[in-house]
Write a protein that holds these residues in place. Structure first.
Motif, PDB file in Angstrom:
ATOM      1  N   PHE A  38       0.815  -1.243  -0.128  1.00  0.00           N
ATOM      2  CA  PHE A  38      -0.219  -0.035   0.381  1.00  0.00           C
ATOM      3  C   PHE A  38       0.130   1.054  -0.124  1.00  0.00           C
ATOM      4  O   PHE A  38       2.284   0.973   0.199  1.00  0.00           O
ATOM      5  N   TYR A  91      -1.256  11.989  11.373  1.00  0.00           N
ATOM      6  CA  TYR A  91      -1.152  10.683  11.048  1.00  0.00           C
ATOM      7  C   TYR A  91      -2.514  10.161  10.200  1.00  0.00           C
ATOM      8  O   TYR A  91      -2.504   8.700  10.316  1.00  0.00           O
ATOM      9  N   GLY A 128      -4.214   4.197  -1.234  1.00  0.00           N
ATOM     10  CA  GLY A 128      -4.505   3.856  -2.618  1.00  0.00           C
ATOM     11  C   GLY A 128      -5.089   2.232  -1.896  1.00  0.00           C
ATOM     12  O   GLY A 128      -4.653   1.984  -1.179  1.00  0.00           O
ATOM     13  N   GLN A 140      -6.034   6.069  14.802  1.00  0.00           N
ATOM     14  CA  GLN A 140      -6.564   5.950  13.861  1.00  0.00           C
ATOM     15  C   GLN A 140      -8.066   5.263  14.012  1.00  0.00           C
ATOM     16  O   GLN A 140      -7.725   4.314  14.038  1.00  0.00           O
ATOM     17  N   TYR A 193      -9.618   2.772  10.605  1.00  0.00           N
ATOM     18  CA  TYR A 193     -10.197   3.036   9.032  1.00  0.00           C
ATOM     19  C   TYR A 193     -10.530   1.653   8.847  1.00  0.00           C
ATOM     20  O   TYR A 193     -11.366   0.830   9.753  1.00  0.00           O
ATOM     21  N   GLN A 248     -11.340  -1.166   5.886  1.00  0.00           N
ATOM     22  CA  GLN A 248     -11.184  -1.878   4.156  1.00  0.00           C
ATOM     23  C   GLN A 248     -11.735  -3.039   4.119  1.00  0.00           C
ATOM     24  O   GLN A 248     -12.496  -3.639   4.131  1.00  0.00           O
ATOM     25  N   GLY A 303     -10.125  -5.460  -2.151  1.00  0.00           N
ATOM     26  CA  GLY A 303     -10.026  -4.427  -3.376  1.00  0.00           C
ATOM     27  C   GLY A 303      -8.697  -3.502  -3.366  1.00  0.00           C
ATOM     28  O   GLY A 303      -8.562  -2.923  -4.285  1.00  0.00           O
ATOM     29  N   GLU A 304      -9.256  -3.102  -2.416  1.00  0.00           N
ATOM     30  CA  GLU A 304      -9.205  -1.276  -1.452  1.00  0.00           C
ATOM     31  C   GLU A 304      -8.128  -0.918  -0.772  1.00  0.00           C
ATOM     32  O   GLU A 304      -7.783  -2.596   0.353  1.00  0.00           O
ATOM     33  N   GLY A 305      -7.687   0.184  -0.403  1.00  0.00           N
ATOM     34  CA  GLY A 305      -7.254   0.899   0.239  1.00  0.00           C
ATOM     35  C   GLY A 305      -8.245   0.494   2.176  1.00  0.00           C
ATOM     36  O   GLY A 305      -9.253   1.107   1.747  1.00  0.00           O
ATOM     37  N   PRO A 306      -7.286   1.058   2.431  1.00  0.00           N
ATOM     38  CA  PRO A 306      -8.026   1.455   4.124  1.00  0.00           C
ATOM     39  C   PRO A 306      -8.281   2.634   3.643  1.00  0.00           C
ATOM     40  O   PRO A 306      -7.996   3.573   4.049  1.00  0.00           O
ATOM     41  N   LEU A 353      -9.964   6.541   5.641  1.00  0.00           N
ATOM     42  CA  LEU A 353      -9.961   6.849   7.196  1.00  0.00           C
ATOM     43  C   LEU A 353     -11.109   7.030   7.702  1.00  0.00           C
ATOM     44  O   LEU A 353     -12.018   7.939   7.235  1.00  0.00           O
ATOM     45  N   THR A 359     -10.408  10.276  13.435  1.00  0.00           N
ATOM     46  CA  THR A 359      -9.056  10.065  14.751  1.00  0.00           C
ATOM     47  C   THR A 359      -9.292  10.522  15.992  1.00  0.00           C
ATOM     48  O   THR A 359      -9.681  11.668  15.782  1.00  0.00           O
ATOM     49  N   LEU A 399     -13.832  -5.117   6.603  1.00  0.00           N
ATOM     50  CA  LEU A 399     -12.570  -5.391   7.948  1.00  0.00           C
ATOM     51  C   LEU A 399     -11.782  -3.996   8.396  1.00  0.00           C
ATOM     52  O   LEU A 399     -11.603  -2.518   7.917  1.00  0.00           O
ATOM     53  N   LEU A 441      -9.932  -1.318  10.533  1.00  0.00           N
ATOM     54  CA  LEU A 441      -8.750  -1.539  11.427  1.00  0.00           C
ATOM     55  C   LEU A 441      -8.305  -0.560  12.065  1.00  0.00           C
ATOM     56  O   LEU A 441      -8.197   0.819  12.054  1.00  0.00           O
ATOM     57  N   GLY A 475      -0.404   6.963  16.547  1.00  0.00           N
ATOM     58  CA  GLY A 475       0.931   7.612  15.980  1.00  0.00           C
ATOM     59  C   GLY A 475       1.284   7.540  16.786  1.00  0.00           C
ATOM     60  O   GLY A 475       1.237   8.042  18.083  1.00  0.00           O
ATOM     61  N   VAL A 494       2.555   5.364  11.264  1.00  0.00           N
ATOM     62  CA  VAL A 494       1.447   4.268  11.751  1.00  0.00           C
ATOM     63  C   VAL A 494       1.976   3.039  12.407  1.00  0.00           C
ATOM     64  O   VAL A 494       2.542   2.137  11.462  1.00  0.00           O
ATOM     65  N   PHE A 536      -0.453  -0.120  12.939  1.00  0.00           N
ATOM     66  CA  PHE A 536      -1.792  -0.864  12.544  1.00  0.00           C
ATOM     67  C   PHE A 536      -1.912  -2.578  13.248  1.00  0.00           C
ATOM     68  O   PHE A 536      -1.377  -2.838  13.342  1.00  0.00           O
ATOM     69  N   GLY A 537      -3.260  -2.306  13.659  1.00  0.00           N
ATOM     70  CA  GLY A 537      -3.636  -2.912  14.748  1.00  0.00           C
ATOM     71  C   GLY A 537      -4.074  -4.932  13.330  1.00  0.00           C
ATOM     72  O   GLY A 537      -3.600  -4.387  12.741  1.00  0.00           O
TER      73      GLY A 537
END
Lengths: 114, 111
Positions: free
Chosen positions: A91, A101, A106, B33, B35, B37, B40-43, B45, B48, B86, B88, B92, B99, B101-102
């Motif tokens: 990513f 943060y 993407g 934060q 997120y 997800q 097929g995609e990114g997280p 947001l 925060t 998903l 997440l 930070g 960051v 991630f969990g």
């Protein structure tokens, strides 16, 4: 406003080959990050650019990985030579100066090394 | 290693039910934060939180940062199939912008 884009979306290569992943951040975002998720694990930080400078590359696994961000715009992440354990989803994220943060991700590049 | 443990790992519930997802660490974070997800995609947001004890609401989602800034929770009221994904948490620390991630919570809401 276009989001973070990554190319390719998928890549299947053989062990020992070279692969280059590309990331185009949101226009105007000086901060660019690379992360990776290998199967069954959490997303892990690889490195952080501020414009064209590497701010933090503490997460890069080894010297087979090379990241560049010429001109402070798009970035590439090259893996040479690829190993089986490099398989995963890579990513890219970006954020503006002072964005803290809060990063915009993407869709990722799924890399499979066979 | 600043590990962020999420629980549960998997959750399958019926539409209309309530749920809570937890994010715990032994480390203090400057901000946290959440997120979501999808495949097929990114997280993406969601929120925060930066102050110990802070509570933020986003429609049916309520986020809380622990008083000691080591843990957080996400509560969803009357879950909808569109909440499937998903979740997440990510923390930070200090002046560093990377960051942690969990481990993630995979939620499935059944119509």
């Amino acid at each position: 406003e276009a989001g973070v884009t990554q190319f390719p979306s998928h890549s299947v290569i053989e062990k020992g080959q070279t692969v280059t992943l590309r990331c185009d951040p949101i226009s105007g975002h000086d901060n660019l990050y690379w992360y990776r998720r290998v199967m069954g694990k959490e997303i892990k930080f690889l490195l952080h650019f501020v414009k064209e400078s590497k701010q933090d590359e503490s997460g890069m696994p080894n010297n087979r990985f090379l990241a560049e961000r010429t001109g402070g715009t798009y970035s590439t992440l090259k893996v040479q030579p690829a190993e089986l354990e490099d398989s995963g989803v890579y990513f890219c994220a970006s954020s503006p100066v002072g964005g803290g943060y809060e990063q915009y991700f993407g869709p990722g590049t799924r890399l499979t090394v066979t | 290693t600043q590990l962020l443990e999420q629980s549960p790992q998997f959750l399958s519930i019926q539409e209309g039910e309530n749920l809570t997802v937890y994010c715990n660490s032994s480390s203090v974070f400057s901000s946290l934060q959440w997120y979501r997800q999808e495949p097929g995609e990114g997280p993406v947001l969601l929120v925060t939180v930066v102050t110990g004890g802070e509570v933020k609401k986003l429609k049916r989602l309520t986020f809380q940062f622990g008083d000691a800034r080591k843990d957080s929770s996400l509560h969803i009221t009357a879950a909808q199939p569109g909440d499937t994904g998903l979740y997440l948490c990510a923390g930070g620390r200090g002046g560093y912008q990377k960051v942690t991630f969990g481990t993630g919570t995979k939620l499935q809401v059944i119509p």
